[in-house]
Scaffold this active site. Structure first.
Site, PDB file in Angstrom:
ATOM      1  N   ASP A 192      10.616   4.749  -5.725  1.00 30.99           N
ATOM      2  CA  ASP A 192       9.891   3.481  -5.590  1.00 30.99           C
ATOM      3  C   ASP A 192      10.854   2.297  -5.700  1.00 30.99           C
ATOM      4  O   ASP A 192      10.510   1.252  -6.248  1.00 30.99           O
ATOM      5  CB  ASP A 192       8.767   3.378  -6.644  1.00 30.99           C
ATOM      6  CG  ASP A 192       7.859   2.166  -6.419  1.00 30.99           C
ATOM      7  OD1 ASP A 192       7.917   1.579  -5.332  1.00 30.99           O
ATOM      8  OD2 ASP A 192       7.113   1.811  -7.360  1.00 30.99           O
ATOM      9  N   THR A 249       6.434  -0.954   3.120  1.00 31.48           N
ATOM     10  CA  THR A 249       5.617  -2.161   3.278  1.00 31.48           C
ATOM     11  C   THR A 249       6.408  -3.419   2.934  1.00 31.48           C
ATOM     12  O   THR A 249       7.283  -3.410   2.078  1.00 31.48           O
ATOM     13  CB  THR A 249       4.356  -2.101   2.413  1.00 31.48           C
ATOM     14  OG1 THR A 249       4.720  -1.736   1.086  1.00 31.48           O
ATOM     15  CG2 THR A 249       3.381  -1.083   2.971  1.00 31.48           C
ATOM     16  N   ASN A 283      11.370  -7.005 -10.625  1.00 33.74           N
ATOM     17  CA  ASN A 283      10.237  -6.777  -9.734  1.00 33.74           C
ATOM     18  C   ASN A 283      10.018  -8.012  -8.845  1.00 33.74           C
ATOM     19  O   ASN A 283      10.979  -8.626  -8.413  1.00 33.74           O
ATOM     20  CB  ASN A 283       9.014  -6.355 -10.541  1.00 33.74           C
ATOM     21  CG  ASN A 283       8.054  -5.504  -9.730  1.00 33.74           C
ATOM     22  OD1 ASN A 283       7.425  -6.003  -8.804  1.00 33.74           O
ATOM     23  ND2 ASN A 283       7.967  -4.222 -10.033  1.00 33.74           N
ATOM     24  N   LYS A 317      14.822  -3.559  -6.884  1.00 35.98           N
ATOM     25  CA  LYS A 317      14.453  -2.719  -8.026  1.00 35.98           C
ATOM     26  C   LYS A 317      15.580  -1.798  -8.475  1.00 35.98           C
ATOM     27  O   LYS A 317      15.652  -1.424  -9.640  1.00 35.98           O
ATOM     28  CB  LYS A 317      13.240  -1.858  -7.657  1.00 35.98           C
ATOM     29  CG  LYS A 317      11.894  -2.554  -7.763  1.00 35.98           C
ATOM     30  CD  LYS A 317      10.805  -1.490  -7.578  1.00 35.98           C
ATOM     31  CE  LYS A 317       9.418  -2.079  -7.549  1.00 35.98           C
ATOM     32  NZ  LYS A 317       8.413  -1.005  -7.298  1.00 35.98           N
ATOM     33  N   GLY A 350       0.788  -1.230   0.000  1.00 37.42           N
ATOM     34  CA  GLY A 350       0.000   0.000   0.000  1.00 37.42           C
ATOM     35  C   GLY A 350       0.818   1.278   0.000  1.00 37.42           C
ATOM     36  O   GLY A 350       0.267   2.367   0.150  1.00 37.42           O
TER      37      GLY A 350
HETATM   38 CA    CA Z   1       6.034   0.417  -4.674  1.00 30.36          CA
END
Ligand code: CA
Length: 715
Positions: free
Chosen positions: A328, A263, A416, A355, A204
């Protein structure tokens, strides 16, 4: 052992459900009820080699020593049976195979149990996730699998519940809400079992939450411990010393209003001898550190690998892959535990390709960095300083002086969630790598929108340009590969180039085989040592989930859950060189000499026939801005659909007439398309529609021009 065809199963099942529920409305198995099959049938054949845990073992290597199917005979591998899932949305599950039963999860957190040999459906369970919860999900209505021990099964739901079922008939044992339902938490990851506890995280961070991982008692679902990954409001005090230390690395605030992020949405591993539980921690919320933590700082424990004591959840060590994340750059990617020889010494290591594009080898006792080498294209950093363990960032990587220009990796990451595999004899880690860049830009007008996307990034500079030459140049940078990575030398030994990004997870075996599904809809077997392609099967849909293998009564099987979906499949229609893929969600099971076949698949042509273009350029621009904030994560960047969700360029006249009822009123809420009436005005919705119409005209023009060019010239 023939195909349990959906046409045979679902009418019988639906008829049963109608009898059970006593109602005549069309009952669909995924939405209306839970049921065991009429006479809950036990699997009769016990397997001799199972796939009992998410990553096969606690070390999560995803290497099976089975060699009956091998490089010499894999050309005779064939489909043995298949099962059509009742819902055509993304599938990311790792099947578990235990005691002759194969357990998978489908979309909307549904669970299915089949006889692993015959394919017969034993039972299924629908936790009835409210379909309007889809608005709180970043990346499709997916689930990555269950955990099973003894006669007890565990899985998480999109709306944040941890559920325990009895494995014999799928009946409910207990259920617990693991999240605050007023915040946009979700669960897509598989739980892990450590001793008497079941461990579960959540997701989230794109929308704005405070991350944590929890342990529940297997027996009764009571909370045993919870470890937050980022500090809350310091005025409320700290849960533990680790939070107090972390808070020193956050600057300004109030990060706790959006949540801070971090998260634990996918990866875990466990070393029973060291008694350490490893969890991968996600990105910041919002992504943009200038907003999240305006005075800077590393923002512990974002983008970190955390080692915890699984008995009480206490902190042991951490390694932060991306200090002060602004892109991110999660460290939630698959972690593999292995003992490998480095400089003549056997080291107990943890390996991860997060990532951010660096492949990390850590000492898993202490978290000491042993190596960090780039496995994917990167523009954001030059190298990792081995003295400090920190990446050396390039100029303006943090978009403090304007937009970045094309920046790699983008938020999809160099890798990913798709699991890797470690072949211990060859000493290779197989990485499903991708290059998908983006432009990061500070959002001057950021406002926290509770329950919706909150990245703090201005998404307009990153949009696909209309100039076709520029588009082609941009798409040239988009890649998808298998990297066979040697963690000792820190270099690839070989690579295989795919058509594009977002390919499946990996499985390697003792038969010198590497299996991977891909975005082109093929399940492929390669030689594990060289990468030579040996075999492929047309699955008629993109595969993102990882295959598994097992043996029952002396026969080796390979199974994979097929079904195109997940984040890039939805948002990145324009970046997928293989083109949008239809979702045909199936469990596919193979063996040597398997002779089953799939029914023919016919893709519907994309018919673009929009209403006349009447809106002004300003309305279209405003519509595009809103589309990028509210619509593109499901319907695709630039209104190009990825396959599983309707392509808005092809909206029919009827759908255009219903546009406000759908977008504001939630006419299709039962499919997950909620009403945005509380967030968007009628004018906003009309502007979004204007953008969609403008895109439809633009793309129809592009397609007609391409068709005219391809047509043979007369004479
Ligand atoms: Ca993310």
């Amino acid at each position: 052992m023939r195909v349990p065809s959906p046409s045979a199963i679902w009418p019988a099942l639906i008829a049963t459900l109608i009898l059970v529920s006593g109602c005549e409305k069309s009952a669909t198995p995924e939405s209306d009820t839970n049921a065991a099959m009429p006479a809950a049938v036990k699997a009769t054949q016990a397997p001799d080699v199972e796939w009992p845990k998410h990553g096969l073992t606690d070390a999560e290597q995803r290497f099976s020593p089975l060699a009956q199917i091998n490089a010499d005979n894999v050309d005779s591998l064939g489909l043995d049976w298949y099962f059509d899932y009742p819902n055509q949305r993304g599938k990311e599950a790792t099947p578990l195979v235990i005691d002759g039963v194969i357990y998978t999860t489908g979309s909307w957190s549904n669970v299915f149990a089949h006889d692993a040999r015959s394919g017969r459906l034993l039972w299924y369970y629908d936790p009835k996730v409210p379909r309007d919860y889809a608005v709180h999900l970043c990346c499709d209505v997916v689930n990555r699998g269950v955990a099973v021990t003894d006669d007890q099964l565990f899985f998480g739901t999109l709306d944040g519940r941890l559920v325990s079922l009895n494995t014999d008939d799928g009946s409910l044992r207990w259920e617990v809400q693991t999240t605050d339902r007023s915040r946009p938490y979700s669960i897509t990851g598989a739980p892990r079992i450590v001793k008497d506890k079941v461990i579960i995280g959540n997701g989230g961070s794109e929308l704005g939450v405070r991350g944590y991982v929890s342990a529940y008692s297997r027996a009764d679902g009571n909370l045993a411990w919870r470890f937050y990954t980022v500090p809350g409001n310091p005025d409320d005090g700290f849960e533990n010393e680790a939070m107090e230390v972390a808070a020193e690395t956050w600057g300004g605030g109030p990060w706790w209003e959006v949540g801070g992020g971090g998260t634990v949405w996918d990866s875990m591993a466990f070393d029973p001898e060291l008694n350490l539980l490893y969890v991968g921690v996600g990105n910041g919320a919002p992504w943009n550190r200038q907003i999240r933590s305006p005075d800077g700082g590393d923002n512990l424990y974002l983008s970190s690998i955390l080692a915890l004591n699984p008995d009480d959840g206490s902190y042991v060590w951490h390694y932060q892959t991306t200090p002060g994340d602004a892109w991110d750059y999660t460290a939630t990617q698959h972690m593999i535990l292995a003992d490998i020889e480095i400089n003549g010494e056997v080291r107990e290591v943890l390996m991860q390709a997060p990532k951010n594009g660096f492949f990390y080898v850590l000492d898993r006792r202490t978290g000491e960095l042993l190596s960090a080498e780039p496995y994917a294209t990167m523009t954001w950093a030059s190298y990792v300083d081995m003295e400090t363990g920190r990446p050396v960032e390039t100029e303006n990587a943090r978009y403090t002086d304007g937009p970045t220009g094309l920046h790699l990796p983008g938020p999809i990451g160099g890798h990913n969630w798709h699991p890797m595999s470690f072949h211990p004899e060859l000493g290779l880690v197989y990485i499903p790598r991708q290059d998908v860049g983006t432009v990061y830009a500070h959002d001057e007008n950021f406002e926290h929108k509770e329950g919706y996307w909150n990245t703090g990034i201005d998404l307009m500079p990153g949009r696909l340009p209309d100039d076709l030459t520029q588009q082609a140049a941009l798409l040239d940078t988009v890649r998808g590969l298998i990297v066979a990575w040697d963690p000792v030398t820190g270099k690839p030994r070989w690579e295989v180039e795919h058509t594009g990004p977002w390919n499946g997870g990996m499985l390697s075996t003792g038969g010198n085989l590497l299996f991977q599904g891909n975005a082109d809809g093929q399940l492929v077997a390669y030689r594990a040592d060289t990468g030579d392609q040996l075999w492929s099967f047309d699955a008629q849909t993109g595969i993102v989930a990882p295959p598994v293998t097992y043996r029952i009564d002396g026969e080796q099987y390979v199974a994979v859950v097929a079904g195109w979906g997940g984040s890039l499949a939805l948002v990145g229609g324009g970046a997928l060189k293989a083109g949008p893929k239809a979702n045909r969600s199936r469990l596919l099971v193979f063996k040597l000499g398997g002779e089953a076949t799939l029914p023919p698949a016919v893709d519907k042509p994309l018919v673009i026939d929009p209403p006349p273009m009447t809106a002004t350029a300003e309305q279209v621009y405003e519509g595009q801005r809103l589309y990028r904030d509210y619509c593109q994560f499901c319907h695709g960047d630039n209104a190009i659909g990825g396959g599983p969700i309707p392509d808005l360029r092809a909206l029919t006249k009827e759908k255009h007439e219903q546009f406000l009822a759908i977008v504001l009123g939630g006419l299709h809420w039962e499919k997950g398309m909620v009403g945005f009436g509380g967030q968007l005005s009628q004018e906003d919705a009309e502007n979004i529609r204007a953008f969609v119409i403008e895109r439809a005209h633009f793309w129809r023009g592009v397609m007609e021009a391409a068709a005219a060019q391809a047509a043979p010239v007369e004479g």
